[in-house]
Design a protein around this motif. Structure first.
Motif, mmCIF file in Angstrom:
data_model
loop_
_atom_site.group_PDB
_atom_site.id
_atom_site.type_symbol
_atom_site.label_atom_id
_atom_site.label_comp_id
_atom_site.label_asym_id
_atom_site.label_seq_id
_atom_site.Cartn_x
_atom_site.Cartn_y
_atom_site.Cartn_z
ATOM 1 N N HIS A 405 27.537 -1.096 25.455
ATOM 2 C CA HIS A 405 26.773 -0.944 24.312
ATOM 3 C C HIS A 405 26.708 0.531 23.560
ATOM 4 O O HIS A 405 26.516 0.692 22.614
ATOM 5 N N LEU A 406 26.777 1.532 24.766
ATOM 6 C CA LEU A 406 26.812 2.862 24.353
ATOM 7 C C LEU A 406 27.949 3.302 23.466
ATOM 8 O O LEU A 406 27.762 4.159 22.680
ATOM 9 N N ILE A 407 28.982 2.470 23.338
ATOM 10 C CA ILE A 407 30.150 2.943 22.561
ATOM 11 C C ILE A 407 29.647 2.846 20.849
ATOM 12 O O ILE A 407 30.089 3.443 20.208
ATOM 13 N N GLY A 408 28.799 1.827 20.719
ATOM 14 C CA GLY A 408 28.209 1.785 19.337
ATOM 15 C C GLY A 408 27.063 2.736 18.893
ATOM 16 O O GLY A 408 26.656 2.652 17.822
ATOM 17 N N GLU A 409 26.745 3.411 19.770
ATOM 18 C CA GLU A 409 25.707 4.616 19.302
ATOM 19 C C GLU A 409 26.331 5.850 18.527
ATOM 20 O O GLU A 409 27.558 5.911 18.645
ATOM 21 N N ASN A 415 35.140 9.312 20.521
ATOM 22 C CA ASN A 415 35.441 9.785 22.175
ATOM 23 C C ASN A 415 35.606 8.621 23.181
ATOM 24 O O ASN A 415 36.460 8.654 23.916
ATOM 25 N N SER A 416 35.030 7.271 22.812
ATOM 26 C CA SER A 416 35.051 6.012 23.435
ATOM 27 C C SER A 416 36.657 5.412 23.232
ATOM 28 O O SER A 416 37.207 4.876 24.071
ATOM 29 N N SER A 417 37.495 5.887 22.341
ATOM 30 C CA SER A 417 38.607 5.263 21.754
ATOM 31 C C SER A 417 39.571 5.618 22.817
ATOM 32 O O SER A 417 40.732 5.300 22.960
ATOM 33 N N ILE A 418 39.165 7.136 23.356
ATOM 34 C CA ILE A 418 40.463 7.651 24.481
ATOM 35 C C ILE A 418 39.713 7.411 25.760
ATOM 36 O O ILE A 418 40.000 8.263 26.780
ATOM 37 N N GLY A 419 38.854 6.606 26.143
ATOM 38 C CA GLY A 419 38.253 6.417 27.420
ATOM 39 C C GLY A 419 37.158 7.671 27.852
ATOM 40 O O GLY A 419 37.315 7.895 29.069
ATOM 41 N N GLN A 420 36.819 8.337 27.018
ATOM 42 C CA GLN A 420 35.789 9.615 27.355
ATOM 43 C C GLN A 420 34.379 9.170 26.909
ATOM 44 O O GLN A 420 34.101 7.934 26.603
ATOM 45 N N GLY A 421 33.404 9.972 26.746
ATOM 46 C CA GLY A 421 32.032 9.680 26.276
ATOM 47 C C GLY A 421 31.483 8.631 27.304
ATOM 48 O O GLY A 421 31.557 9.043 28.543
ATOM 49 N N PRO A 422 30.903 7.597 26.720
ATOM 50 C CA PRO A 422 30.138 6.664 27.724
ATOM 51 C C PRO A 422 30.987 5.681 28.281
ATOM 52 O O PRO A 422 30.454 4.677 29.123
ATOM 53 N N VAL A 423 32.141 5.610 28.055
ATOM 54 C CA VAL A 423 33.150 4.657 28.701
ATOM 55 C C VAL A 423 33.342 4.986 30.120
ATOM 56 O O VAL A 423 33.796 6.090 30.310
ATOM 57 N N LEU A 424 32.831 3.912 31.061
ATOM 58 C CA LEU A 424 32.998 4.218 32.442
ATOM 59 C C LEU A 424 33.616 2.991 33.148
ATOM 60 O O LEU A 424 33.313 1.758 32.583
ATOM 61 N N ALA A 425 34.626 3.167 34.080
ATOM 62 C CA ALA A 425 35.242 2.075 34.728
ATOM 63 C C ALA A 425 35.335 2.538 36.023
ATOM 64 O O ALA A 425 35.633 3.594 36.462
ATOM 65 N N SER A 426 35.541 1.470 36.941
ATOM 66 C CA SER A 426 35.974 1.854 38.400
ATOM 67 C C SER A 426 37.673 1.417 38.445
ATOM 68 O O SER A 426 38.055 0.734 37.664
#
Length: 566
Positions: A405-409, A415-426
């Motif tokens: 949901h932080l992508i929508g903040e 930044n989320s579009s390139i996998g930075q910012g709030p985007v996290l994954a294992s």
């Protein structure tokens, strides 16, 4: 006899009967229900015992149920029963030169409780010790749970002592198995998650000395080796492929100081290898604690910014929603872009979408993200499993930092579009995401444990393969696979290409805080190109870039594990 006497006699009978009922019930419990327990206690009182394994527990096995990941080993050791050694000083004097230790060092092992000595024996020492024929000293094989280089240490986990009486009480309430403060119990990984199932009530094999009340050997019984068919332990059968795990760890030892590698079966979502660095040895946790701070961390299930690997999700959403075609043209101005700069500072100039995917052009994906909007990106990321932390059979605690949901903040979308910012994954999540593309748009939940097996070889618990759901159409998945192949054939991931087999995938270079030029380097892909066997995700922390640092590791691992298709 009058009626009054008869009644009194009957009453007396019933009173006596009622008094005997509790006694009979108590005897029933002792002799029938608890008979084996009391029999065992009586046996322990009149014998001395040495367990012929260091930690009586079930095994943690590979996908075939044949090889243990702990690489347990058997070693010849001297077994001692101090109470029945007739002359301890003489025994120490004769034994110490054979073992190559001082009499003072050896003396502390021939007092106190029965046990085995910490000295490995060769064939010469074995023969010499047998020739001594000292009462109370035998040579036997001891099974040690951990070998010199166990596999998948972070998955297997480690053992440690029970810390206090509260933990002891909690463990004793887990099951019918009884714990003592001296027991070693699971502290992490599968050792922890399946503690109550792995624990054994006793060793499979023991050396037992039958003695009288004066601790003298009983004639005709002496010292015997005994086996137990049932000890209460269960084995954990994982999905790990022993050979693939070994290959992955060998490559990582040479090429990856810090990071993770995950290998998944492209057919069913089974995790065939999970390896983290820095590594540790489960039998030497003290050394691990004195090393790097994250030595015990399972990097495969930890959260990181995925960098441009996340562009797979953005591309899938844009293609599925009909917002872009491979031939659509964009313009990249490099570091002069107003939304986000491109890694290629001069800019790519006019560039098609398929070229932008192959070259991992940032401005193009920022533009697509704005067209899609955060709600659609969040929905597709969730469908691809990038908020699903469940691994079948491996119940790691949820990390609440992962919040799509932080992508929508405000100010987060680009930044989320390139996998930075709030985007996290294992690494495991990204592997499952790529497997969705390979399986024509069907997401399959990853699995690490097949089930638990009893001592008779029968499965007593079974974890079926993961649930699946459709994420994108087969047409979109087919187009994504074509784009992923361009990354390795003419894009930034060419170092991942395999001769003959081919490969496809996506690079990622996630920036690190602190102004460093180093990045978390990713490559997530699959091979062979036409009939994928494996999905492999490589994370190299503090690398140069995904294409330079992670892609070659991907290629080397694939070359070592891929099955011939000729």
């Amino acid at each position: 006899m009058n009626i009054f006497q008869q009644k009194r006699l009957v009453l007396t009978f019933y009173v006596i009967f009622l008094l005997f009922v509790p006694l009979v019930i108590h005897l029933f419990f002792i002799q029938v229900l608890q008979g084996s327990e009391y029999k065992q206690k009586a046996l322990e009182q009149r014998t001395l015992k040495v367990a012929l394994e260091d930690i009586p527990r079930g095994g943690i096995f590979d996908r075939w149920g044949e090889k243990t990941l702990t690489l347990g080993r058997r070693e010849l050791r001297v077994v001692v029963f101090p109470e029945i050694i007739p002359d301890k000083e003489e025994a120490v004097r004769r034994l110490s030169p054979i073992l190559g230790c001082s009499p003072a060092e050896l003396a502390k092992y021939v007092t106190g409780r029965p046990g085995y000595l910490p000295f490995k024996l060769d064939s010469r020492q074995l023969r010499q010790i047998k020739e001594l024929e000292i009462t109370g000293i035998k040579v036997e094989e001891i099974y040690f749970r951990y070998g010199s280089a166990p596999l998948a240490a972070h998955v297997v986990g480690h053992l440690g002592p029970i810390t206090d009486n509260d933990q002891l009480a909690k463990l004793n309430n887990l099951s019918e198995k009884k714990y003592q403060l001296t027991d070693l119990v699971g502290k992490s990984g599968l050792e922890y998650f399946y503690e109550s199932r792995l624990k054994a009530g006793e060793s499979r094999q023991v050396m037992r000395a039958y003695v009288d009340v004066y601790r003298r050997l009983l004639a005709g019984l002496g010292i015997k080796k005994e086996s137990q068919a049932v000890t209460g332990r269960q084995d954990v059968i994982t999905t790990i492929d022993w050979e693939i795990q070994k290959t992955v760890e060998k490559v990582m030892d040479q090429k990856v100081q810090k990071g993770a590698v995950v290998v998944m079966d492209a057919r069913n979502g089974d995790l065939l290898a999970m390896a983290s660095r820095p590594n540790f040895h489960p039998a030497n946790i003290t050394q691990a604690l004195a090393g790097p701070q994250d030595a015990l961390l399972d990097h495969c299930t930890s959260l990181y910014q995925p960098g441009s690997v996340f562009k797979v999700v953005v591309a899938a959403a844009a293609l599925e929603e009909g917002l872009v075609k491979a031939s659509d043209t964009f313009v990249c101005l490099g570091e002069s872009e107003h939304l986000i700069s491109c890694w290629h500072k001069p800019g790519h100039g006019p560039i098609t979408f398929e070229e932008a995917f192959a070259q991992s052009c940032n401005p193009v994906f920022a533009e697509l993200a704005i067209k899609l909007g955060p709600a659609k990106i969040i929905a597709y990321a969730r469908a691809f499993g990038l908020e699903e932390q469940t691994i079948i059979g491996y119940p790691v605690p949820r990390d609440n930092r992962q919040n799509l949901h932080l992508i929508g903040e405000p100010y987060n979308l680009v930044n989320s579009s390139i996998g930075q910012g709030p985007v996290l994954a294992s690494p495991v999540q990204l592997t499952a995401m790529m497997n969705t593309v390979v399986n024509n748009g069907v997401y399959i939940r990853p699995r690490l444990v097949k089930g638990l097996r009893d001592e008779g070889g029968r499965f007593v618990s079974y974890f079926p393969m993961g649930r699946s759901h459709k994420v994108i159409s087969s047409e979109t998945a087919r187009e994504l696979k074509r784009l992923l192949s361009l990354v390795t054939s003419r894009g930034v991931g060419r170092e991942a290409m395999l001769p003959y087999y081919g490969a496809a995938g996506k690079t990622g270079s996630a920036e690190l805080p602190g102004g460093t030029t180093k990045v978390n380097a990713w490559f997530c892909g699959y091979a062979p190109l036409d009939k994928p066997q494996y999905i492999v995700t490589v994370l190299v922390e503090e690398g140069i870039s995904g294409g330079v640092t992670a892609a070659p590791v991907f290629r080397e691992i694939m070359e070592g594990i891929i099955l011939p298709t000729r």
